[in-house]
Scaffold this active site. Structure first.
Site, PDB file in Angstrom:
ATOM      1  N   TYR A 186      -3.495   8.247  -7.872  1.00 49.26           N
ATOM      2  CA  TYR A 186      -4.382   7.964  -6.739  1.00 49.26           C
ATOM      3  C   TYR A 186      -5.333   9.138  -6.519  1.00 49.26           C
ATOM      4  CZ  TYR A 186      -5.762   7.494  -1.804  1.00 49.26           C
ATOM      5  OH  TYR A 186      -6.468   7.438  -0.615  1.00 49.26           O
ATOM      6  N   LYS A 211      -9.360   9.555  -6.873  1.00 48.62           N
ATOM      7  CA  LYS A 211     -10.134   9.861  -5.662  1.00 48.62           C
ATOM      8  C   LYS A 211     -11.060  11.056  -5.918  1.00 48.62           C
ATOM      9  CE  LYS A 211      -9.850   8.044  -2.052  1.00 48.62           C
ATOM     10  NZ  LYS A 211     -10.557   6.847  -1.522  1.00 48.62           N
TER      11      LYS A 211
END
Length: 345
Positions: A144, A148
């Site tokens: 994640y 990001k």
């Protein structure tokens, strides 16, 4: 009674508007008089003042109708951080964001406000009063965060005042509040299965948890303050409750507030980390034969056992940001919103 016409500049699109943060964003924008379009893969709620557009983030032809006439786009679409699907994170957070930027430019959207994450600078070691100019993590804690970072770089580098396209990134940390499908429900599930008995480390590590309404407030301020030649252009801003709290105190307040026991046994941080690392290696070896999605991982140990809280000074100075809801009130509001998760006698 005559209906007051909204100026064209008050039309916006919330990409990912059916999600936890997105729904709160939509409600606040409508309350502030914005005409709101929502783009998402699913329709997560009903609202008679909102136009919904369903489609795939990675298809520009799906996105364009939702962006038509909007001057601002809020991009808060992402797979859940707890997912372990690397390909999905890369597709949505990185490739999808490239499509969002292209579609915004083509549709004449003037401002793009990204929901990033404070974790883009976190590598599993202590951060105290972290500033936005900390370097991006060279060893991100999970897929994640890895995507990001790619996403934020893409959005901030797309800032183009000459081309009348301005971008800014908001970095919240530890979002929680009513209707959150992650933090509180996962915590309660862990307590029910007997996994919330241990405190990792000495329990004194301070962490930021941020009430969802404050995160929304930061996004809207950024959209409204983002102008050509402003210090917001192409920059990231931390948005938190500005009240760091010991990680295990926060967890204990949520658990006890819902009728569960607080964790009370201590396990040394180094021991927990290496046990989690060993467990991950064993699962990696077993992966060809059995698929297990572990909850006890080095990343989660790091999040639970280190300091990670961030300075909001840049947001205070340039956005005029101040949390709308203090931490004590935020915890109370959150607990009241989960009567169905309260432990039954």
């Amino acid at each position: 009674m005559a209906t007051r016409l909204r100026p064209a500049s008050k039309k916006c699109t919330v990409i990912g508007g059916s999600g936890f943060l997105g729904q709160h964003m939509v409600e606040h924008l409508v309350g502030k008089g914005y005409a709101v379009n929502v783009f998402d893969i699913r329709k997560g709620f009903d609202h008679d003042k909102v136009h919904f557009f369903l489609g795939d983030l990675c298809r520009k032809e799906d996105l364009l109708p939702a962006l038509e006439g909007a001057t601002v786009a809020f991009h808060c679409a992402s797979p859940a951080p707890s997912s372990n699907n690397r390909d999905l994170f890369y597709k949505v957070n990185y490739l999808g964001t490239k499509v969002v930027i292209e579609a915004c430019r083509e549709a004449g959207v003037q401002k793009l406000v990204l929901t990033s994450s404070a974790s883009v600078v976190f590598e599993g070691t202590d951060i105290k009063h972290g500033l936005e100019d900390l370097p991006y993590a060279k060893n991100p804690i999970d897929y994640y965060t890895e995507t990001k970072i790619l996403q934020e770089k893409e959005v901030l580098s797309a800032n183009d005042p000459e081309g009348k396209f301005l971008t800014v990134a908001i970095r919240p940390h530890g979002i929680f509040g009513p209707r959150d499908p992650q933090l509180v429900p996962i915590l309660v599930q862990a307590a029910k299965s007997g996994k919330m008995k241990f405190i990792i480390g000495d329990g004194k590590n301070l962490v930021d948890f941020t009430y969802v309404e404050n995160v929304v407030h930061g996004h809207i301020l950024a959209a409204e303050q983002l102008q050509r030649d402003s210090p917001l252009c192409g920059k990231a801003f931390h948005i938190t409750n500005d009240e760091p709290i010991p990680f295990w105190e926060f967890m204990s307040r949520i658990l006890t507030g819902l009728g569960y026991e607080a964790p009370r046994y201590h396990i040394p941080y180094w021991l927990a980390y290496y046990l989690a690392l060993l467990f991950s290696l064993v699962l990696m070896l077993l992966r060809p034969f059995i698929a297990i999605n572990p909850t006890f991982t080095p990343m989660r140990v790091a999040l639970a056992g280190t300091f990670h809280y961030y300075s909001c000074e840049r947001a205070k100075k340039h956005l005029g940001y101040k949390p709308l809801v203090g931490l004590d009130e935020a915890i109370e509001k959150t607990l009241r919103s989960y009567p169905h998760l309260h432990r039954t006698a």
